[in-house]
Write a protein that holds these residues in place. Sequence first.
Motif, PDB file in Angstrom:
ATOM      1  N   GLN A 196      11.919   5.651  10.570  1.00 53.39           N
ATOM      2  CA  GLN A 196      11.613   6.819  11.389  1.00 53.39           C
ATOM      3  C   GLN A 196      10.785   7.864  10.639  1.00 53.39           C
ATOM      4  OE1 GLN A 196      15.159   8.349  13.231  1.00 53.39           O
ATOM      5  NE2 GLN A 196      15.697   6.399  14.164  1.00 53.39           N
ATOM      6  N   ASP A 197       9.978   7.383   9.687  1.00 55.42           N
ATOM      7  CA  ASP A 197       9.043   8.265   9.003  1.00 55.42           C
ATOM      8  C   ASP A 197       7.733   8.251   9.790  1.00 55.42           C
ATOM      9  OD1 ASP A 197       7.507   9.764   7.346  1.00 55.42           O
ATOM     10  OD2 ASP A 197       7.471   8.349   5.668  1.00 55.42           O
ATOM     11  N   LEU A 198       7.661   9.111  10.771  1.00 56.49           N
ATOM     12  CA  LEU A 198       6.519   9.103  11.674  1.00 56.49           C
ATOM     13  C   LEU A 198       5.347   9.931  11.158  1.00 56.49           C
ATOM     14  CD1 LEU A 198       8.392   9.356  15.089  1.00 56.49           C
ATOM     15  CD2 LEU A 198       7.698   7.324  13.804  1.00 56.49           C
ATOM     16  N   GLU A 199       5.468  10.478   9.946  1.00 59.09           N
ATOM     17  CA  GLU A 199       4.354  11.204   9.337  1.00 59.09           C
ATOM     18  C   GLU A 199       3.554  10.300   8.412  1.00 59.09           C
ATOM     19  OE1 GLU A 199       3.549  14.156  10.227  1.00 59.09           O
ATOM     20  OE2 GLU A 199       5.310  14.422  11.505  1.00 59.09           O
ATOM     21  N   TYR A 200       4.064   9.097   8.159  1.00 63.45           N
ATOM     22  CA  TYR A 200       3.391   8.184   7.219  1.00 63.45           C
ATOM     23  C   TYR A 200       2.097   7.646   7.828  1.00 63.45           C
ATOM     24  CZ  TYR A 200       2.537   4.080   4.328  1.00 63.45           C
ATOM     25  OH  TYR A 200       1.963   3.139   3.517  1.00 63.45           O
ATOM     26  N   ARG A 201       1.057   7.620   7.005  1.00 60.29           N
ATOM     27  CA  ARG A 201      -0.225   7.072   7.444  1.00 60.29           C
ATOM     28  C   ARG A 201      -0.562   5.903   6.528  1.00 60.29           C
ATOM     29  NH1 ARG A 201      -3.151   9.985  10.933  1.00 60.29           N
ATOM     30  NH2 ARG A 201      -5.091   9.046  10.220  1.00 60.29           N
ATOM     31  N   ALA A 202      -0.700   4.736   7.111  1.00 60.18           N
ATOM     32  CA  ALA A 202      -0.936   3.519   6.334  1.00 60.18           C
ATOM     33  C   ALA A 202      -2.341   3.506   5.750  1.00 60.18           C
ATOM     34  CB  ALA A 202      -0.736   2.286   7.210  1.00 60.18           C
ATOM     35  N   GLY A 203      -2.459   2.948   4.532  1.00 57.31           N
ATOM     36  CA  GLY A 203      -3.764   2.781   3.909  1.00 57.31           C
ATOM     37  C   GLY A 203      -4.507   1.612   4.524  1.00 57.31           C
ATOM     38  N   PRO A 204      -5.806   1.485   4.236  1.00 57.36           N
ATOM     39  CA  PRO A 204      -6.604   0.409   4.847  1.00 57.36           C
ATOM     40  C   PRO A 204      -6.342  -0.937   4.182  1.00 57.36           C
ATOM     41  CG  PRO A 204      -7.955   1.670   3.336  1.00 57.36           C
ATOM     42  CD  PRO A 204      -6.612   2.355   3.372  1.00 57.36           C
ATOM     43  N   SER A 205      -6.663  -1.993   4.877  1.00 57.65           N
ATOM     44  CA  SER A 205      -6.583  -3.356   4.365  1.00 57.65           C
ATOM     45  C   SER A 205      -7.999  -3.909   4.246  1.00 57.65           C
ATOM     46  CB  SER A 205      -5.746  -4.228   5.302  1.00 57.65           C
ATOM     47  OG  SER A 205      -5.823  -5.592   4.931  1.00 57.65           O
ATOM     48  N   GLY A 206      -8.168  -4.923   3.412  1.00 62.12           N
ATOM     49  CA  GLY A 206      -9.480  -5.527   3.249  1.00 62.12           C
ATOM     50  C   GLY A 206      -9.770  -6.613   4.264  1.00 62.12           C
ATOM     51  N   ILE A 207      -8.823  -6.835   5.204  1.00 59.31           N
ATOM     52  CA  ILE A 207      -8.993  -7.870   6.235  1.00 59.31           C
ATOM     53  C   ILE A 207      -9.136  -7.195   7.584  1.00 59.31           C
ATOM     54  CG2 ILE A 207      -7.909  -9.853   7.359  1.00 59.31           C
ATOM     55  CD1 ILE A 207      -6.599 -10.553   4.745  1.00 59.31           C
ATOM     56  N   TRP A 208     -10.159  -7.564   8.315  1.00 61.51           N
ATOM     57  CA  TRP A 208     -10.483  -6.903   9.589  1.00 61.51           C
ATOM     58  C   TRP A 208      -9.337  -6.994  10.582  1.00 61.51           C
ATOM     59  CZ3 TRP A 208     -11.148  -8.466  14.688  1.00 61.51           C
ATOM     60  CH2 TRP A 208     -11.803  -7.556  15.519  1.00 61.51           C
ATOM     61  N   GLU A 209      -8.732  -8.170  10.728  1.00 63.11           N
ATOM     62  CA  GLU A 209      -7.646  -8.337  11.708  1.00 63.11           C
ATOM     63  C   GLU A 209      -6.448  -7.458  11.362  1.00 63.11           C
ATOM     64  OE1 GLU A 209     -10.049 -12.120  11.930  1.00 63.11           O
ATOM     65  OE2 GLU A 209      -9.338 -10.759  10.356  1.00 63.11           O
ATOM     66  N   PHE A 210      -6.129  -7.345  10.065  1.00 65.05           N
ATOM     67  CA  PHE A 210      -5.013  -6.503   9.648  1.00 65.05           C
ATOM     68  C   PHE A 210      -5.297  -5.037   9.960  1.00 65.05           C
ATOM     69  CE2 PHE A 210      -3.391  -9.598   6.130  1.00 65.05           C
ATOM     70  CZ  PHE A 210      -3.101 -10.516   7.125  1.00 65.05           C
ATOM     71  N   ASN A 211      -6.544  -4.635   9.783  1.00 68.74           N
ATOM     72  CA  ASN A 211      -6.906  -3.253  10.114  1.00 68.74           C
ATOM     73  C   ASN A 211      -6.744  -2.972  11.599  1.00 68.74           C
ATOM     74  OD1 ASN A 211      -7.504  -2.210   7.586  1.00 68.74           O
ATOM     75  ND2 ASN A 211      -9.609  -2.966   7.616  1.00 68.74           N
ATOM     76  N   GLN A 212      -7.047  -3.981  12.439  1.00 71.19           N
ATOM     77  CA  GLN A 212      -6.846  -3.799  13.874  1.00 71.19           C
ATOM     78  C   GLN A 212      -5.366  -3.587  14.192  1.00 71.19           C
ATOM     79  OE1 GLN A 212     -10.261  -3.301  14.277  1.00 71.19           O
ATOM     80  NE2 GLN A 212      -9.660  -3.854  16.343  1.00 71.19           N
ATOM     81  N   VAL A 213      -4.501  -4.389  13.540  1.00 70.56           N
ATOM     82  CA  VAL A 213      -3.053  -4.235  13.737  1.00 70.56           C
ATOM     83  C   VAL A 213      -2.592  -2.865  13.244  1.00 70.56           C
ATOM     84  CG1 VAL A 213      -0.782  -5.124  13.126  1.00 70.56           C
ATOM     85  CG2 VAL A 213      -2.643  -6.717  13.600  1.00 70.56           C
ATOM     86  N   LEU A 214      -3.094  -2.459  12.070  1.00 74.16           N
ATOM     87  CA  LEU A 214      -2.732  -1.152  11.530  1.00 74.16           C
ATOM     88  C   LEU A 214      -3.168  -0.017  12.451  1.00 74.16           C
ATOM     89  CD1 LEU A 214      -3.555  -1.707   7.751  1.00 74.16           C
ATOM     90  CD2 LEU A 214      -1.302  -1.200   8.705  1.00 74.16           C
ATOM     91  N   SER A 215      -4.337  -0.176  13.043  1.00 73.96           N
ATOM     92  CA  SER A 215      -4.814   0.840  13.976  1.00 73.96           C
ATOM     93  C   SER A 215      -3.900   0.925  15.201  1.00 73.96           C
ATOM     94  CB  SER A 215      -6.248   0.518  14.402  1.00 73.96           C
ATOM     95  OG  SER A 215      -6.719   1.464  15.337  1.00 73.96           O
TER      96      SER A 215
END
Length: 462
Positions: A196-215
């Motif tokens: 429940q840490d809703l202030e956390y912002r994930a860093g980027p990944s070097g894989i395009w598909e993973f970045n889509q999931v992160l977004s």
Amino acid sequence: MAMREHPKKISRIILTYACLLVLSFVVFFVLAAGAFAEIITSDQFVPANTVENAIRDQKEAIQAAEPFDASLVPEGSRYALIGHDGQVLDTDMDQKMLAEAREYAQRGQNLFGDRFYYQIPRNDGVCVLQYYIKASYKDEALNQKLPSPEWLMNAVIITAAALYILVVFLGTRAFSKRLKNELAPLMEATNAIRNQDLEYRAGPSGIWEFNQVLSSMDDMRLALKESLQKQWREEQEKQEQISALAHDIKTPLTIIKGNSELLTEDNLNGEQAECVRYIHDNAEVIEEYTRLLMEVSQDRAAWNLNPEAIPAMAFMEQIKKQAEGYTAGRQIRLCFDTERLPEAFTGDSGLLNRAVMNIIANGADYTPEGGTLSLKAEGNGSVISITITDGGPGFSADALKNAARKFYMGDKSRSAQKHYGMGLYITDSIIRQHGGSLCLENDPRTGHGRVVIELEGTGEVE
């Protein structure tokens, strides 16, 4: 969420890994084939079929020589000259080879392991030659000191295979490590949402598909944060409303208590005095309920217990008396029954009284005039069960799951009375703090609502 400048698609990474495996296989195959060809074509090695070819070349000379000339036998082979009567005329074979040579001369089949035989017919009989099909070194000294060329070729193949397996292992390990590193932001984002840490912002990944999931997860985080904030605001508003309502109730309640106390100073007959006392006592109960309601509105669901040994029968008689007072003016018949009660049980008498009376009051509210409210207490081993069955409609499927939640007011089948979704919540909190359980169900025969409270008993059964 910031993205890397040039994230790669996972299909490209997998294709690169596959190309690495194929390329490494081709390289080691070429190296092994080159080494293998070098062994075969080198001047230092004698091919495996050299002796066999020499025997074929010498066949006519051996066949025509009169008398038999052992010097014509190629180097690397042994001979046996066998007459037409089966007698051995000349040989350099040992007894085992000689026996095999005779058998071969009779049957014409080479079935002797790694030893091969070749027969040449002559006028005086047959010449049987024994030889091996195996590579060797031209220098006999090397044959004595070094492993055979076949072993050397097998070693080349095994070494190439081992190196290829090592490359596959190291490549797979590197590929796995890279995927793990690229998955790290995704795992961190998942753990943050789980915690429940809703202030956390994930860093980027070097894989395009993973970045889509992160977004997508970041969008979900923002939506969840907004939803929870809205829920928290609504909860706070409810708590403030309940707290304000409870505070407002205190004023007219104080007036009722004060006037009931003044009435006790007048000359009242017995029935009037009893009514005044009943008004005063229940005003105190309402006052206590109001205090508890204010505690609940401040999320104080854990009550301060004062555990003691409670006589089971006396406790139930007190509940019965209060229930009779509650149902007396409602034209509801109260059925009371006890069976195998233990001598006593441990708990806070006041809180348990409130919990049971909450259920009875709730059941009476949903029981129509002329209906029946049933109250039964029985012992079953070390457990005391208190069952309250009302005469109204049963619980809905949703209510059976959620009725004990705070502020639950969703049971349309039992909406005859206005309520605020607190009674069962308070009761459930008190019972659970006593180590007991609260179960909502419907009577399988009549369909009426039924609530079962189970508590741990102590002492002997009466």
